[in-house]
Design an enzyme around this catalytic site. Structure first.
Site, PDB file in Angstrom:
ATOM      1  N   GLU A 119      -5.326  -5.912-104.248  1.00  0.00           N
ATOM      2  CA  GLU A 119      -4.030  -5.391-104.660  1.00  0.00           C
ATOM      3  C   GLU A 119      -3.519  -6.091-105.910  1.00  0.00           C
ATOM      4  O   GLU A 119      -3.021  -5.444-106.845  1.00  0.00           O
ATOM      5  CB  GLU A 119      -3.006  -5.552-103.528  1.00  0.00           C
ATOM      6  CG  GLU A 119      -3.382  -4.828-102.249  1.00  0.00           C
ATOM      7  CD  GLU A 119      -4.117  -5.698-101.254  1.00  0.00           C
ATOM      8  OE1 GLU A 119      -3.844  -5.595-100.055  1.00  0.00           O
ATOM      9  OE2 GLU A 119      -4.975  -6.507-101.691  1.00  0.00           O
ATOM     10  N   LEU A 145     -38.176 -14.326 -81.108  1.00  0.00           N
ATOM     11  CA  LEU A 145     -36.784 -14.619 -81.429  1.00  0.00           C
ATOM     12  C   LEU A 145     -35.942 -13.349 -81.360  1.00  0.00           C
ATOM     13  O   LEU A 145     -34.801 -13.368 -80.897  1.00  0.00           O
ATOM     14  CB  LEU A 145     -36.681 -15.254 -82.812  1.00  0.00           C
ATOM     15  CG  LEU A 145     -35.267 -15.591 -83.304  1.00  0.00           C
ATOM     16  CD1 LEU A 145     -34.577 -16.562 -82.356  1.00  0.00           C
ATOM     17  CD2 LEU A 145     -35.308 -16.165 -84.717  1.00  0.00           C
ATOM     18  N   PHE A 149     -36.331 -10.682 -79.434  1.00  0.00           N
ATOM     19  CA  PHE A 149     -36.014 -10.344 -78.046  1.00  0.00           C
ATOM     20  C   PHE A 149     -35.029 -11.343 -77.453  1.00  0.00           C
ATOM     21  O   PHE A 149     -34.106 -10.966 -76.718  1.00  0.00           O
ATOM     22  CB  PHE A 149     -37.285 -10.292 -77.197  1.00  0.00           C
ATOM     23  CG  PHE A 149     -37.019  -9.867 -75.775  1.00  0.00           C
ATOM     24  CD1 PHE A 149     -36.763  -8.543 -75.474  1.00  0.00           C
ATOM     25  CD2 PHE A 149     -37.004 -10.802 -74.756  1.00  0.00           C
ATOM     26  CE1 PHE A 149     -36.504  -8.148 -74.164  1.00  0.00           C
ATOM     27  CE2 PHE A 149     -36.740 -10.424 -73.457  1.00  0.00           C
ATOM     28  CZ  PHE A 149     -36.488  -9.093 -73.153  1.00  0.00           C
TER      29      PHE A 149
END
Length: 371
Positions: A54, A299, A301
């Site tokens: 903004e 890793l 799973f």
């Protein structure tokens, strides 16, 4: 008028994406200011610590923004952080109306920004292109509410579900277009994580190789500190931040630290491996808000079983390899019943050259919870 408003908000979304990889742990935000049907100012959050969207848009205005409409992808902030509140700037510049894409879940904002503007006499309309705005900042939304990283599980496989041939050859499963897309994700997320098996088998570098991109923090789950000192990760550890997650301090861990890596001491899970939830908490405390999980199968799973994955990216190549022993994306013990399989939501399919990218959210992800 609604159609025109959406066009301005989608332009704000385009601007917001320019902050990818540069604003973490803040959100990507874009802003467009319109007066009498003309765009008079645009801006986006360019880097962490810099002006918010903004304020950048107001700074870039080509004429007095008094009475103009302001379109912003995320609710304006109303508190002091690294920069002053954006609500103050909107009020001071006598903006006529504000259109907000989606509310900010940050407890310091969370509706207060919109309320302050309304109390100052500025009409605020929320929910314009909300789904797109929410998806853009899925990483931020998860991080700000959970204080842990948003984890994307990524893998590339052949059409018959292989990530490597029966001999272990894996270069390359997918084509150049798909691989370039992976580097875009590396640029966008703060961290990238692999297991020690991937380090020993592939000796990866895990950097971002796109023009103007940034390297993610490299994280290795290595309970016994077996990462070789001559690996590419350790040889470049003084150039690219590298974290080795271990379950015990030993001589090997000390040697890795002396070589430039940082050691994270984590709790051990029931199997003696790094407790992934403890690791996520430590990464979140370091303002690592998003992690790309690239391997390996065990890793991957374990991460699903631990519930730390929010999104899956599966790159699928139109190739067939076969081989009963050829590796697949997920290892571990597996799930016994089809009815208990992990299911993805909000699926999308994207063509990348000859390959396909299938993406979906886990039920616990911000995008899924919105549906």
């Amino acid at each position: 008028m609604q159609e025109q408003d959406e066009l301005y908000m989608r332009r704000a979304l385009e601007l917001a994406r320019r902050g990818a990889g540069r604003v973490s742990p803040n959100p990507m935000v874009g802003c467009v200011i319109v007066k009498a049907g003309r765009v008079i100012g645009e801006g986006w959050h360019e880097h962490c610590g810099g002006l918010h969207a903004e304020r950048n848009a107001l700074k870039n205005c080509t004429e007095d923004p008094a009475g103009a409409d302001l379109y912003v992808t995320l609710e304006p902030c109303c508190h002091w952080g690294r920069t002053p509140p954006c609500t103050d700037a909107i009020i001071e510049n006598r903006i006529g109306r504000v259109f907000v894409g989606c509310p900010d879940p940050n407890p310091l904002v969370a509706g207060k920004g919109a309320r302050i503007l309304r109390e100052a006499g500025i009409p605020v309309e929320t929910g314009l292109c909300e789904d797109e705005c929410r998806q853009l900042n899925a990483v931020f939304f998860h991080y700000i509410t959970h204080k842990t990283p948003y984890v994307v599980l990524k893998y590339a496989m052949t059409l018959d579900g292989k990530i490597a041939s029966c001999t272990g050859d894996s270069r390359w499963v997918t084509g150049e277009t798909a691989r370039a897309h992976v580097h875009e994700t590396r640029n966008r997320l703060t961290g990238i994580m692999v297991g020690i098996g991937t380090v020993l088998a592939d000796d990866p570098l895990l950097t971002c190789r796109m023009e103007g991109g940034h390297n993610p923090v490299r994280i290795v789950c290595d309970s016994r500190a077996r990462t070789p000192l001559d690996s590419r990760l350790i040889r470049t550890a003084r150039e690219v931040p590298t974290l080795i997650a271990v379950t015990e301090q030993n001589e090997r861990a000390a040697a890795l630290q002396a070589a430039g890596a940082e050691i994270l001491l984590c709790r051990a899970d029931g199997a003696g491996h790094v407790d992934l939830n403890d690791l996520m908490a430590q990464l979140g405390a370091r303002e690592i808000d998003g992690v790309l999980l690239e391997g390996g199968a065990s890793l991957a799973f374990a991460a699903l079983r631990a519930g730390i994955v929010q999104r899956v990216q599966a790159y699928i190549a139109p190739k067939l390899l076969g081989g009963a022993e050829a590796k697949t994306p997920l290892g571990g013990a597996g799930i016994a019943k089809m009815a208990d399989a992990v299911r993805l939501h909000n699926l999308t399919v994207t063509r990348l050259g000859e390959d396909l990218l299938l993406e979906g959210d886990l039920p616990c992800s911000p995008a899924s919870s919105k549906k």
